[in-house]
Design a protein around this motif. Sequence first.
Motif, PDB file in Angstrom:
ATOM      1  N   PRO A  20     -34.673 -98.834  39.073  1.00  0.00           N
ATOM      2  CA  PRO A  20     -33.948 -97.607  39.434  1.00  0.00           C
ATOM      3  C   PRO A  20     -32.524 -97.716  38.891  1.00  0.00           C
ATOM      4  O   PRO A  20     -31.890 -98.773  39.030  1.00  0.00           O
ATOM      5  CB  PRO A  20     -33.956 -97.614  40.965  1.00  0.00           C
ATOM      6  CG  PRO A  20     -35.101 -98.491  41.340  1.00  0.00           C
ATOM      7  CD  PRO A  20     -35.194 -99.528  40.264  1.00  0.00           C
ATOM      8  N   LYS A  80     -42.345 -94.838  41.663  1.00  0.00           N
ATOM      9  CA  LYS A  80     -41.224 -93.975  41.294  1.00  0.00           C
ATOM     10  C   LYS A  80     -41.149 -92.706  42.139  1.00  0.00           C
ATOM     11  O   LYS A  80     -40.054 -92.223  42.445  1.00  0.00           O
ATOM     12  CB  LYS A  80     -41.314 -93.610  39.814  1.00  0.00           C
ATOM     13  CG  LYS A  80     -40.028 -93.027  39.258  1.00  0.00           C
ATOM     14  CD  LYS A  80     -40.021 -92.978  37.744  1.00  0.00           C
ATOM     15  CE  LYS A  80     -38.679 -92.466  37.240  1.00  0.00           C
ATOM     16  NZ  LYS A  80     -38.623 -92.442  35.759  1.00  0.00           N
ATOM     17  N   TRP A 138     -38.942 -93.021  45.187  1.00  0.00           N
ATOM     18  CA  TRP A 138     -37.515 -93.308  45.042  1.00  0.00           C
ATOM     19  C   TRP A 138     -36.672 -92.196  45.657  1.00  0.00           C
ATOM     20  O   TRP A 138     -37.021 -91.014  45.569  1.00  0.00           O
ATOM     21  CB  TRP A 138     -37.129 -93.427  43.568  1.00  0.00           C
ATOM     22  CG  TRP A 138     -37.683 -94.646  42.874  1.00  0.00           C
ATOM     23  CD1 TRP A 138     -38.521 -95.584  43.389  1.00  0.00           C
ATOM     24  CD2 TRP A 138     -37.432 -95.023  41.522  1.00  0.00           C
ATOM     25  NE1 TRP A 138     -38.818 -96.538  42.460  1.00  0.00           N
ATOM     26  CE2 TRP A 138     -38.159 -96.218  41.293  1.00  0.00           C
ATOM     27  CE3 TRP A 138     -36.669 -94.491  40.483  1.00  0.00           C
ATOM     28  CZ2 TRP A 138     -38.136 -96.879  40.062  1.00  0.00           C
ATOM     29  CZ3 TRP A 138     -36.649 -95.145  39.263  1.00  0.00           C
ATOM     30  CH2 TRP A 138     -37.377 -96.318  39.055  1.00  0.00           C
ATOM     31  N   ASP A 191     -33.452 -89.697  45.767  1.00  0.00           N
ATOM     32  CA  ASP A 191     -32.871 -88.924  44.669  1.00  0.00           C
ATOM     33  C   ASP A 191     -31.717 -89.653  43.989  1.00  0.00           C
ATOM     34  O   ASP A 191     -31.569 -89.614  42.762  1.00  0.00           O
ATOM     35  CB  ASP A 191     -32.386 -87.561  45.182  1.00  0.00           C
ATOM     36  CG  ASP A 191     -33.551 -86.642  45.547  1.00  0.00           C
ATOM     37  OD1 ASP A 191     -34.685 -86.914  45.079  1.00  0.00           O
ATOM     38  OD2 ASP A 191     -33.325 -85.666  46.286  1.00  0.00           O
ATOM     39  N   TRP A 212     -31.317 -92.746  43.571  1.00  0.00           N
ATOM     40  CA  TRP A 212     -31.714 -93.926  42.816  1.00  0.00           C
ATOM     41  C   TRP A 212     -31.833 -93.608  41.330  1.00  0.00           C
ATOM     42  O   TRP A 212     -31.695 -94.479  40.485  1.00  0.00           O
ATOM     43  CB  TRP A 212     -33.063 -94.453  43.273  1.00  0.00           C
ATOM     44  CG  TRP A 212     -33.071 -95.093  44.623  1.00  0.00           C
ATOM     45  CD1 TRP A 212     -32.142 -94.995  45.602  1.00  0.00           C
ATOM     46  CD2 TRP A 212     -34.103 -95.933  45.134  1.00  0.00           C
ATOM     47  NE1 TRP A 212     -32.529 -95.708  46.712  1.00  0.00           N
ATOM     48  CE2 TRP A 212     -33.730 -96.309  46.444  1.00  0.00           C
ATOM     49  CE3 TRP A 212     -35.310 -96.407  44.632  1.00  0.00           C
ATOM     50  CZ2 TRP A 212     -34.516 -97.124  47.248  1.00  0.00           C
ATOM     51  CZ3 TRP A 212     -36.096 -97.232  45.423  1.00  0.00           C
ATOM     52  CH2 TRP A 212     -35.704 -97.597  46.724  1.00  0.00           C
ATOM     53  N   GLU A 213     -32.157 -92.368  41.015  1.00  0.00           N
ATOM     54  CA  GLU A 213     -32.510 -91.994  39.652  1.00  0.00           C
ATOM     55  C   GLU A 213     -31.305 -91.469  38.877  1.00  0.00           C
ATOM     56  O   GLU A 213     -30.267 -91.138  39.445  1.00  0.00           O
ATOM     57  CB  GLU A 213     -33.611 -90.928  39.669  1.00  0.00           C
ATOM     58  CG  GLU A 213     -34.875 -91.391  40.385  1.00  0.00           C
ATOM     59  CD  GLU A 213     -36.047 -90.455  40.154  1.00  0.00           C
ATOM     60  OE1 GLU A 213     -36.389 -90.234  38.974  1.00  0.00           O
ATOM     61  OE2 GLU A 213     -36.609 -89.956  41.129  1.00  0.00           O
ATOM     62  N   SER A 214     -31.491 -91.379  37.568  1.00  0.00           N
ATOM     63  CA  SER A 214     -30.439 -90.816  36.721  1.00  0.00           C
ATOM     64  C   SER A 214     -30.256 -89.341  37.043  1.00  0.00           C
ATOM     65  O   SER A 214     -31.229 -88.606  37.177  1.00  0.00           O
ATOM     66  CB  SER A 214     -30.808 -90.965  35.238  1.00  0.00           C
ATOM     67  OG  SER A 214     -30.826 -92.325  34.857  1.00  0.00           O
TER      68      SER A 214
END
Length: 554
Positions: free
Chosen positions: A136, A284, A287, A289, A291-293
């Motif tokens: 992540p 995934k 995860w 929000d 955590w992600e790009s």
Amino acid sequence: MFAFMAFLPILATIVLMVVFNWPAKKALPTAWVLAALVALGIWKMDFHHVMSYSVFGIFKAIDVLIIIFGAILILNTLKESGAMSVINNGFRGITKDRRIQAIIIGWMFGAFIEGAAGFGTPAALAGPLLVGLGFPPLAAAMVALIFDSTSVSFGAVGTPIFGTMSTIANHISSSGVSAEAFQMSLTQWIAISHGLAGIIIPLLGICMMTKFFGKEKSIKPGLAAAPFAIFAGLAFVVPFILVAVIFGPELPSLVGAFIGLPIVIIAAKKGFLVPKDKWDFPNKEEWSDDWESSVDMGNTGAVKTAKMSLFKAWTPYLLIAIILVITRIPSLGLKSILSAQTITIKNILGIENLDYALKWAYLPGTIPFMLVALFTHFMFKMKGKEIKTAWGNTFKQISGAAIALFAGVAMVQLMLNSGVNGSGLESMLTEMAQAAASISGPVYPIFAPFIGILGAFMSGSNTVSNILFSSLQFETANILGMSEVLIVALQVIGGAIGNMICVNNVVAACATVGAIGAEGKLIRRNSIPTFIYAIIVAVFVAILIYVGFDPLPL
């Protein structure tokens, strides 16, 4: 009253950078202007001396800038040639356990890049690489920043130490001890103190990762990998300390990681001390929000790719390590030859004995960094456009740092030399040191690393933190009758620890992985290992001071 007025330029730096989010290239020139006004209005310095000491500071900043330029140039050269992509790909396939991947890339590879390049590049390189392996983005940024700590004091071939020495040189010379002896003793005790805590940093990093990014939300999976994590800590720390004790400040991080990295990789491949149960992040779709790009990052790898062997890709760094070793061992003769090559400016602006000497050939920014970069252009058969891009990007990247360093060192030199005044006051830093000594007294060693952390937090640099506060720490130690070497060591170590939470690095790390907007959360979380690290080192050094140990009595 006078101590507070002396502190105003530093307070202004903190407020402008932390509260108003000003970049260092704007905040530090403003702080210099304030320091000049305080010097003229309260310390009653004449304008000629204010400008002379400020110009002297600008010249002193050139040394650091040359190192930064060379360090960034070699990194950009590797990116443009495609060698960095080959190095990154070499890490894939070693292990599928995320804990071990984080240690190899964040701790070991990050330490090597810190030793060679420094200045925030490890987190910027390790973060995207971890994302490319499936981490992540927020987790990648967090562990990259935590692991980029122990190696920082000797980052960019010892730049933070040289920054420190540039600001306390006058104090050392007036004490009758040689600057070289002080620098060697300082290097040794920084490495020993750093190393004591550094053994557990890989474990601390993966425990943070499993706590905040694991299904279990627990440190238990991190603790399950403790044998390998401590082994990795030792693999770096043992050669790190030995090199510091024997050779000085340029090589500990670079060579420590150069030795430790293959050891840890081989151990991981062989399954030595690796937990039997493989640990991974949740699926995934589970995860959070943040955590992600938050933006489309496109290719998270290096800018270019190339067909070359892994050994060839590593050759520039290998050459850098070899050249640094043979030019830093006095018995080989090259050290004295290179250090004798100087450009000297005497009596700056007519001030007697205010001399600046640039040891251009001995600075690692020229030999080996620029030298190896030029050789790499030919070895990798780089195109003219790629070479132009590497150099052009380096000049662009250093422009902001140049303004910040010129202003920061000018301000410190002005404050250092403000004892030459018409008011009868001590220098600004002496006034602050006396106030700090009277307030803290015998517990000062516990607070000393947090001053270094503050400097790094507000400036984004261990080097700038040392430039801002090393003289203050030295003078406070002198007033309190404590070891100047050990107190200044706490400053340098604190500046390195502050790397985990400094605004500039956090913003840069989040930007490189696309975790824009999560900076505040990252700073809050990384404050935990920052505090733990600082307390371990502070208590260790405090014990040495309280039992009367002084490695170099002045």
